[in-house]
Design an enzyme around this catalytic site. Structure first.
Site, PDB file in Angstrom:
ATOM      1  N   VAL A 115      13.381   2.230 -89.336  1.00  0.00           N
ATOM      2  CA  VAL A 115      14.014   3.288 -90.032  1.00  0.00           C
ATOM      3  C   VAL A 115      13.091   4.215 -89.906  1.00  0.00           C
ATOM      4  O   VAL A 115      11.497   4.499 -89.936  1.00  0.00           O
ATOM      5  CB  VAL A 115      13.538   3.772 -91.226  1.00  0.00           C
ATOM      6  CG1 VAL A 115      13.962   4.655 -92.433  1.00  0.00           C
ATOM      7  CG2 VAL A 115      14.380   1.860 -92.756  1.00  0.00           C
ATOM      8  N   ARG A 223      19.924   3.866 -78.563  1.00  0.00           N
ATOM      9  CA  ARG A 223      20.513   3.166 -77.501  1.00  0.00           C
ATOM     10  C   ARG A 223      19.154   1.904 -76.621  1.00  0.00           C
ATOM     11  O   ARG A 223      19.381   1.475 -76.167  1.00  0.00           O
ATOM     12  CB  ARG A 223      19.684   4.846 -76.145  1.00  0.00           C
ATOM     13  CG  ARG A 223      20.501   3.637 -74.535  1.00  0.00           C
ATOM     14  CD  ARG A 223      20.478   5.293 -73.917  1.00  0.00           C
ATOM     15  NE  ARG A 223      18.841   5.650 -73.813  1.00  0.00           N
ATOM     16  CZ  ARG A 223      18.580   6.420 -73.019  1.00  0.00           C
ATOM     17  NH1 ARG A 223      19.264   7.117 -71.904  1.00  0.00           N
ATOM     18  NH2 ARG A 223      17.558   6.863 -72.726  1.00  0.00           N
ATOM     19  N   SER A 241      23.719  12.046 -91.267  1.00  0.00           N
ATOM     20  CA  SER A 241      24.002  14.101 -91.409  1.00  0.00           C
ATOM     21  C   SER A 241      23.997  14.592 -92.400  1.00  0.00           C
ATOM     22  O   SER A 241      22.541  14.677 -92.711  1.00  0.00           O
ATOM     23  CB  SER A 241      25.922  13.866 -90.923  1.00  0.00           C
ATOM     24  OG  SER A 241      26.082  15.025 -90.121  1.00  0.00           O
ATOM     25  N   TYR A 255      21.960  23.901 -85.928  1.00  0.00           N
ATOM     26  CA  TYR A 255      21.575  22.568 -87.266  1.00  0.00           C
ATOM     27  C   TYR A 255      23.068  21.912 -86.871  1.00  0.00           C
ATOM     28  O   TYR A 255      23.511  20.846 -87.270  1.00  0.00           O
ATOM     29  CB  TYR A 255      20.913  22.989 -88.580  1.00  0.00           C
ATOM     30  CG  TYR A 255      21.086  21.929 -89.395  1.00  0.00           C
ATOM     31  CD1 TYR A 255      19.895  21.177 -89.691  1.00  0.00           C
ATOM     32  CD2 TYR A 255      21.833  21.474 -90.531  1.00  0.00           C
ATOM     33  CE1 TYR A 255      19.564  19.971 -90.243  1.00  0.00           C
ATOM     34  CE2 TYR A 255      21.574  21.310 -91.195  1.00  0.00           C
ATOM     35  CZ  TYR A 255      20.634  20.210 -91.782  1.00  0.00           C
ATOM     36  OH  TYR A 255      20.666  18.837 -91.812  1.00  0.00           O
ATOM     37  N   LYS A 259      24.174  17.998 -86.040  1.00  0.00           N
ATOM     38  CA  LYS A 259      25.431  17.030 -87.229  1.00  0.00           C
ATOM     39  C   LYS A 259      26.223  17.236 -87.665  1.00  0.00           C
ATOM     40  O   LYS A 259      26.681  16.265 -87.135  1.00  0.00           O
ATOM     41  CB  LYS A 259      24.690  17.458 -88.766  1.00  0.00           C
ATOM     42  CG  LYS A 259      23.403  17.788 -89.403  1.00  0.00           C
ATOM     43  CD  LYS A 259      22.794  16.694 -89.159  1.00  0.00           C
ATOM     44  CE  LYS A 259      21.273  17.124 -89.604  1.00  0.00           C
ATOM     45  NZ  LYS A 259      20.532  15.131 -89.978  1.00  0.00           N
TER      46      LYS A 259
END
Length: 349
Positions: A115, A223, A241, A255, A259
């Protein structure tokens, strides 16, 4: 306490909530202008007229007078009158802080979940939910102080803290090594806002900073983690998002663009990796107070803002972490490519 025969603009909000007909009108009509009808609980001792000030003028005095007329007309009708047959009985909504996190014992037993943005707000709530449900969490955050607080306050949980910048490749390499070859879930929560700056006013430094954290970070971290999932033929990635990823009226140019990019990254990865056992989804929260207090988390901007909420910041964040952990878990085994709003209906207004 006897119910008032009639209700007025000076009647207490509590009287409206306690009166069957008043409650129907208040919830069914007023809630249409504010998805967070639960906030009414915190205003029980205020007169109905206070809603004009509390709503910032969204609810007008004229609108309240129409509500009063409608309520009293319905009160005067005999029970079962056809004029009220179309109305559904409306119970008062649960109080803002009555929600309890529904822990699913052992749901993440034997699983490792990474996380980012883990030491505050939605990220912290996600860490705690996964760990309380039996998972090992590799918690990533840029703040040493917040990370220390997270670990010190939850010594009984299986949390490994790593202070790292997910937009820095060397730090991401360190995270991948710390995962020790196995990652079952990845929640990418870290992100920064842009101060609602319009396109022609955006300086290079702001643009690059927002994209470095909000787009490069999820890209680099995903990745690095995806090969570990591919090696096992399974995994779940959940990105955070924003409503700014769906429309242009929420935040500044940087921003908003970042997003939108997160949603594109989510959909592309979901399409490519679904046949290989990896699910990729995104959650769209409403702006939360924990995000406003931090540089991390989804933040609303210059456009329409959600109604004021009296929910505690901890519960706000936990309510967003709930769908995130659902998507991370095997409960969502057939869900991929979803862009899931967790905003109390704010986005449909």
């Amino acid at each position: 306490m006897p119910e008032p025969a009639h209700l007025g603009i000076d009647s207490l909000i509590g009287d409206w909530l306690d009166h069957p007909t008043g409650r129907t009108v208040l919830i069914d009509l007023l809630a249409r202008r504010s998805p967070d009808a639960r906030a009414l609980y915190a205003m029980r001792m205020l007169p109905l007229s206070a809603l004009v000030t509390v709503s910032g003028g969204v609810v007008t005095t004229d609108y309240l007078h129409l509500m009063v007329q409608a309520a009293n007309k319905l009160i005067d009708l005999k029970p079962g009158h056809s004029a009220t047959a179309h109305l559904f009985p409306s119970a008062a909504p649960p109080a803002p802080n009555d929600w309890e996190e529904p822990i699913v014992e052992g749901r993440f037993h034997g699983k490792t979940v990474v996380v980012s943005g883990a030491a505050s707000g939605i990220g912290r709530a996600t860490v705690l939910r996964v760990a309380r449900e039996g998972g090992h969490v590799l918690a990533i955050d840029l703040s040493t102080l917040r990370m220390e607080a997270l670990l010190e306050e939850n010594p009984e949980l299986d949390i490994t803290g790593v202070v790292a910048d997910i937009s820095n490749q060397e730090d991401v390499n360190k995270i991948a090594v710390q995962a020790r070859g196995r990652v079952d879930g990845l929640a990418v929560v870290a992100g920064i806002a842009d101060n609602m700056v319009a396109l022609h006013e955006v300086e290079d430094e702001l643009w690059e900073s927002v994209f470095r954290i909000n787009v490069d970070g999820p890209f680099r971290l995903s990745r690095a983690i995806i090969p570990l999932m591919l090696a096992r033929g399974s995994g779940s990635i959940v990105n955070v998002s924003s409503q700014a990823g769906l429309r242009g009226s929420i935040a500044g140019a940087a921003y908003t663009a970042s997003k939108h990019a997160v949603i594109g990254l989510t959909r592309s990865a979901a399409y490519i990796y679904s046949p290989r056992g990896i699910r990729v989804n995104a959650v769209i929260p409403r702006p939360t107070r924990s995000a406003l207090e931090s540089n991390y988390g989804s933040l609303g901007g210059a456009g329409p803002l959600p109604s004021p909420t009296f929910t505690s910041p901890e519960i706000e964040s936990a309510q967003v972490a709930s769908p995130m952990t659902y998507l991370l878990s095997d409960d969502a085994a057939n869900v991929t490519g979803a862009i899931l709003p967790a905003d109390e209906g704010w986005g449909v207004a």
